[in-house]
Design an enzyme around this catalytic site. Structure first.
Site, PDB file in Angstrom:
ATOM      1  N   LYS A   1      34.017  43.893  24.728  1.00  0.00           N
ATOM      2  CA  LYS A   1      32.811  43.844  25.537  1.00  0.00           C
ATOM      3  C   LYS A   1      32.579  45.198  26.159  1.00  0.00           C
ATOM      4  O   LYS A   1      33.532  45.922  26.491  1.00  0.00           O
ATOM      5  CB  LYS A   1      32.953  42.804  26.660  1.00  0.00           C
ATOM      6  CG  LYS A   1      31.624  42.276  27.164  1.00  0.00           C
ATOM      7  CD  LYS A   1      31.023  41.298  26.161  1.00  0.00           C
ATOM      8  CE  LYS A   1      29.766  40.639  26.705  1.00  0.00           C
ATOM      9  NZ  LYS A   1      29.243  39.641  25.745  1.00  0.00           N
TER      10      LYS A   1
ATOM     11  N   GLY B   1      19.015  29.707  33.917  1.00  0.00           N
ATOM     12  CA  GLY B   1      18.917  30.963  33.179  1.00  0.00           C
ATOM     13  C   GLY B   1      17.973  30.778  32.013  1.00  0.00           C
ATOM     14  O   GLY B   1      18.173  29.888  31.192  1.00  0.00           O
TER      15      GLY B   1
ATOM     16  N   GLY C   1      16.793  33.345  29.729  1.00  0.00           N
ATOM     17  CA  GLY C   1      16.698  34.486  28.832  1.00  0.00           C
ATOM     18  C   GLY C   1      16.766  34.003  27.398  1.00  0.00           C
ATOM     19  O   GLY C   1      16.371  32.881  27.083  1.00  0.00           O
TER      20      GLY C   1
ATOM     21  N   VAL D   1      19.196  33.005  25.520  1.00  0.00           N
ATOM     22  CA  VAL D   1      19.993  31.800  25.273  1.00  0.00           C
ATOM     23  C   VAL D   1      19.315  30.567  25.843  1.00  0.00           C
ATOM     24  O   VAL D   1      19.120  29.564  25.159  1.00  0.00           O
ATOM     25  CB  VAL D   1      21.406  31.954  25.884  1.00  0.00           C
ATOM     26  CG1 VAL D   1      22.189  30.658  25.741  1.00  0.00           C
ATOM     27  CG2 VAL D   1      22.151  33.090  25.202  1.00  0.00           C
ATOM     28  N   GLY D   2      18.928  30.637  27.111  1.00  0.00           N
ATOM     29  CA  GLY D   2      18.348  29.474  27.767  1.00  0.00           C
ATOM     30  C   GLY D   2      17.048  29.005  27.150  1.00  0.00           C
ATOM     31  O   GLY D   2      16.845  27.800  26.939  1.00  0.00           O
TER      32      GLY D   2
END
Length: 416
Positions: A116, A216, A218, A220-221
């Protein structure tokens, strides 16, 4: 001025001290470190038998770049992990996310390790400035072949295109460059939909008509909400950084997505109740999906959650104590590195030259298989789903490490 201080334990530890895996608990070493009149941290405080193999701090004052790269365990292959941009990231968060990627890749059966990168910056900055920071980071990490760049919160395929131009070692590229844009096709959300469907085999309700809340909104959400709504669920609440939108009769997900993509907030929706940002935790629902930052559900607020099923869309969104509380209350919780593996599966498929169709099929097969396996083992052994997920991932990691002369790297040319 007190120049001596003791390191404190990480009290929001991602990994539960599972019966066999106390080494994963990642407590800081209680140790005074003092050098040259300056307090320094114990740089090995994250170390355990899995890694991390490298922690690199990157600083370039001419452009204002402050960043951290953590390459965790790469016994199975080079690390794939996104570049996250936020003003309040940290080395600890970067390590925890890298470890999540190690587990995620292993659980998905991919020949990659975990890594990461985080950049200390406001992701809402001008696009040109963001691209400049990404380019500088890529150049500074040119020689770190164990790390493959990918998009994450605050970065996208345009950012990855600049990495491609600088060093070439990247996934999540725009279509025009031969990539499979993870956010555009909703790779992680696609996996969440399939993980949710399988998890419902262990619940007493069905997806059709189920009330969903998403924390959330973004990449993903929004895609998780879209895919679940297409299967007949009712999205009753959505939260973003500016507030929570709630309507017990359901929200038009496509309208909310359009608002977000035009630069607005979910609270700009022309209808429903506008609530405080954290009120998404309090909404009465059947399925609750955290899809934002780490530790949003913790020991202080988990008692407010009113749901039957939690499917973790974000990485490390729930603390150890909160997951234990949910388990004790009979609320099923699908761990992050099982439920949200769609993105990294798609990234791996892209890196190997697969098609978008093949990537989506692989996500469906791997996520469904692993979700069912983990939840079944958890039920049979009467343990937390995360403990079952850790057993699955760690068995594969240890096997890969067993093939190495050294546990975390190889001396063979081109092993990454």
């Amino acid at each position: 001025m007190n120049l001596r201080s003791k390191s404190k334990p990480i009290d929001k530890c991602y990994y539960p001290g599972a019966r066999k895996y106390n080494i994963i608990s990642c407590n800081l070493v209680g140790q005074d470190t003092f050098k040259g009149g300056v307090v320094t941290e114990d740089i090995f405080r994250f170390a355990d038998e899995l890694g991390p193999s490298k922690i690199i701090h990157v600083y370039e004052p001419s452009v204002g770049l402050k960043a951290v790269l953590v390459v965790d365990n790469v016994a199975a292959g080079p690390s794939i992990g996104g570049v996250r941009m936020a003003p309040d990231v940290s080395t600890e968060e970067c390590f925890r996310l890298a470890r999540a990627m190690t587990l995620k890749n292993a659980a998905a059966g991919l020949p990659y390790g975990g890594g990461k990168a985080v950049i200390y910056a406001d992701p809402k900055m001008e696009k040109e400035k963001k691209i400049e920071l990404i380019r500088v980071l890529a150049c500074s990490l040119r020689e770190i072949e164990e790390y493959i760049f990918a998009p994450d919160m605050g970065t996208d395929e345009d950012c990855m295109a600049s990495v491609k131009d600088e060093i070439g070692r990247v996934v999540g590229l725009p279509r025009v460059l031969g990539g499979i844009p993870l956010d555009e096709i909703g790779a992680t959300g696609w996996g969440l939909r399939h993980s949710t469907e399988v998890a419902l085999e262990f619940c007493d309700f069905k997806l059709e008509g189920a009330r969903v809340a998403v924390q959330g909104f973004g990449a993903v959400g929004k895609n998780a909400a879209r895919f679940l709504a297409e299967k007949g669920s009712v999205v009753v609440a959505i939260g973003d950084s500016r507030g929570t939108l709630y309507n017990p009769d359901g929200l038009d997900v496509d309208v909310v997505i359009a608002l977000k993509e035009s630069g607005g907030s979910v609270v700009d929706y022309p209808g429903g109740q506008k609530l405080e940002r954290d009120a998404v935790i309090d909404v009465d629902c059947d399925i609750w999906i955290p899809a934002a930052r780490p530790d949003v559900l913790n020991e202080e607020n988990v008692h407010r959650l009113r749901t039957k099923l939690v499917v973790e869309g974000a990485n490390i969104p729930i603390t150890q104590g909160a997951e234990k509380y949910l388990h004790e209350k009979g609320i099923l919780c699908v761990p992050d590195f099982i439920a949200n593996a769609g993105g990294v599966i798609c990234a791996a498929m892209e890196y190997e030259g697969a098609s978008e169709c093949a990537a989506l099929q692989a996500i469906e097969e791997k996520v469904r298989t692993n979700t069912r396996l983990v939840l079944k083992n958890a039920a049979d052994k009467e343990i937390l789903p995360r403990e079952a997920a850790l057993e699955l991932a760690l068995s594969r990691i240890h096997k890969a490490m067993g093939y190495r002369r050294w546990s975390l790297f190889s001396s063979a040319p081109g092993f990454v």
